[in-house]
Design a protein around this motif. Sequence first.
Motif, PDB file in Angstrom:
ATOM      1  N   LEU A   1       3.278  65.954  53.932  1.00 16.02           N
ATOM      2  CA  LEU A   1       3.765  65.294  55.137  1.00 16.02           C
ATOM      3  C   LEU A   1       3.775  63.774  55.025  1.00 16.02           C
TER       4      LEU A   1
ATOM      5  N   ARG B   1       6.530  61.536  56.902  1.00 11.49           N
ATOM      6  CA  ARG B   1       7.218  62.438  57.838  1.00 11.49           C
ATOM      7  C   ARG B   1       6.886  62.091  59.295  1.00 11.49           C
TER       8      ARG B   1
ATOM      9  N   GLU C   1       9.702  63.187  61.848  1.00 10.53           N
ATOM     10  CA  GLU C   1       9.781  64.638  62.034  1.00 10.53           C
ATOM     11  C   GLU C   1       8.598  65.144  62.849  1.00 10.53           C
ATOM     12  N   ARG C   2       7.398  64.599  62.552  1.00  9.18           N
ATOM     13  CA  ARG C   2       6.218  65.043  63.301  1.00  9.18           C
ATOM     14  C   ARG C   2       6.309  64.661  64.776  1.00  9.18           C
TER      15      ARG C   2
ATOM     16  N   LEU D   1       6.163  71.331  57.556  1.00 12.26           N
ATOM     17  CA  LEU D   1       6.333  70.941  58.961  1.00 12.26           C
ATOM     18  C   LEU D   1       5.991  72.102  59.895  1.00 12.26           C
TER      19      LEU D   1
END
Length: 903
Positions: free
Chosen positions: A4, A7, A10-11, A42
Amino acid sequence: MSELVGRDGEREILDRLLASARAGEGRALVLRGEAGIGKSALLDYLAARAVGCRVARATGVESERELAYSGLHQICAPYLDRIEGLPGPQRTALGTAFGLTDGATPNRFLVGLAVLTLLAEVADDQPLMCLVDDAQWLDQMSAQILAFVARRLLAEQIALVFALREANPELDLADLPQLEVRGLGEPEARALLDSVIKGPLDSRVRDRIVAETHGNPLALLELPRAWTAAELVDGFEQPDSLAGRIEQCFLKQLEPVPADTRRLLLTAAAEPLGDATLLWRAAGLLGLGADPAAAAEETGLIEFGSRIRFRHPLVRSAVYRSASAAERQEVHRVLAEVTDAEVDPDRRAWHRAQATVSPDEDVAADLERSAVRAAARGGRVAAAAFLEQAALLTPEPARRARRELEAAKAKREAGVFEAALGLLVSVDAGPPDARRDAEVQRLRGQIAFDQRRGSDAARLLLRAAGRLDEREAYLEALGATIWAGTGLEEAAAAARSAPVAGQPPGAVDLVLDGLATRISDGYAAAAPLMTRALEAVRALDIGTEDAGRMLWLLGNRAGGTIATEVLDFESGHLFATRQVRLARESGALVQLQFALNFLANHEVLAGNLAAAEALIDEDRMVAEMTGGQAVGFSAILLAAFRGHDHAAELISAAARQATTRGQGRVVTFGDYARAVLFNGLGHHDEARDAARRAFERDAVGHQTLVAAELAEAASRTGDKELLAVALAQISERAQATPTDWTLGLEARARALTGEGETDRLYRESLDLLVRTPVRTDLARGHLLYGEWLRREGRRVDAREQLRKAHELLTTIGLDAFADRARRELAATGETARKRTVEPTDELTAQEAQIARLARDGLSNPEIGTRLFLSPRTVEWHLRKIFGKLGISSRKQLRDAQPDAAWA
């Protein structure tokens, strides 16, 4: 988790999704990206963040794509103890789909609704996260039902997240929110790579890895684990795809693993259930050495517990694909032996098939039995797959061809048309069989019709009927020819040469003879036969008839066409209602789309425009679910009656498309709709031209309605000759089949000539039409009468008729006709107010439908069953409806007077 890194965006999106679900705002999301890009990480992140929530997970497995409901079962299995709490029809549908109970073939929509209701009830206790990894490998039934559920999330505490690599034609998620997961930027990629490298690494090698992986996190993590620094410097093999390179990394990590451990991993990869008990039983039969699992777990590529889980789906595929054909066959043979033939006969049959090298009738018969069970559960694609595999393993050529034909039929029923046509090529290669060849031609014709290829369908079905020489085949061909709009005389002549009907003649015989006589000898000659045909179709017991046969016999290729032809509204509406119900119950989705349009046409003519719009929306919904196209011809009629600005272009687009496909009936129907539109707008010359085109084609099924539009347009443009032609045809039909509707239109057309007792004729027309459900013609009758009275100088009498016309037309929602009535009223010196309802106060088509059902006393679960919504979403809609209507209870809703928004 190291995957991750970088990211944050996206998170954040996933955190918002989780917050929405907790707040009771159901949401779905699609994560798209190449293998190893971080989608699974994810999903793991979302599962870890879902504190206080339930988490249901499923993973699509390539080898399981032919097993119906296998992916869906992974989501629902933990909650099946709640199945008894579902409404009866939903409980039966879901139980039958999962093989828990015996029942009729479940409707795909009803299974979807049962899943939605089940998950919504689970989420009422705790928010629910449904996470589907490798969704591109879901079986078709699971894919379509989960997509169905995703589109209906609204007021549920549910988040449904799909992760997939490439498009799956059975999983159409394009209209859901999408999040494309891309490779990491160079700084993040370097940081992730450094986190797994042990010891120094030449900067050139580091640069090369970062460049070649394109920031793919899994590749960045696995390449250094699989290759030594020296090997990385020397270079490594590069398969065509990045996924292939990652699989190669996993395989390299397995090189030092003992042979027994590799066989254990292969067995786990071949049995995607993850059932530990099954795996250890298989390991025992394989004679694996002591504790082969220990070495496997040391690789970190697999976890053994109550369920078996690979670290990444690519590990499973790498292990399976790297094995030899003989090795795979061996583990499938053993898995078939340890799979309970009573508990899971289909999975056992599938393993047996994968373990079989040469044709084997015993295995083929086993697969055929699985196909029967799959079809009974609604898994048409699974049934086709079992039959196709059975055919491959069938030693006897004629039986092989028969099984291939049955597989093609199953694919057609599932809407997988191209695959069905592909199978028919193999059937053609079988040994000569005149009967089977005719059935193949008939199936090709049926598929052509399903694909809206009208001319092709008519040609193929007519040839097949001649070879089969059966009355049902001739009726099917004649119906297709009516839709094609060409070659009617040839098809009617062929139909009349069909074998003599039995005594007494049945519904098929009467419908066939009625339609063939109508085309060959005219309306008057056919009227007695058509009347008897309607009586026979009305008398059919749907419960005892074959569902497939009933669907087309009721529809607007057979009995339904006759009902419309003789203007028997009640029979037509009854047939359409029965056809919709039967198509829903049997899961015949392509036929359901035609049935929905047939019923929607009746609702339009009855003035129930909101009901028609809801049916048209359902047609679109079915098209989305099957990956097909909406039938859509009712949409042009609805737009025409409403008189909307976009109607003309909508009709033209439909006509162009129909012309390309060889659907002459739709082209003619488009001209009928255009005549309605322009009569409403007062563009009578354009209405006349459109109506004349349709009239000259002698459209079986709509000719009297076309003649009525032609009569109105001709009277307004002063074309007395054309008006006389239209009146003559309506009169002939009124004399042959004197329904209130036909007689009402005849009296009105006669009044439009201005000859004779015009006043009496208008009143006679209204007295007849008020006895029918056709409110559109009643309202337009008041308008025409009022216009005539005004021209005669009888202003007071004109106002009475024009007020009635304006009120009814406005209530129904025929805006263009209502404007015409308003202008006429203004010409009498009276002002009629235009509708001033604010758009925000109007109910949507779905809200109007919910309001009507609630007013009629249906409960939220009952409404949800009708409209494929969860009870919680129905409740959410009702709160909005109450707010718009200014009420606060269902009792007030029942007491409210229906208005234009939801009548």
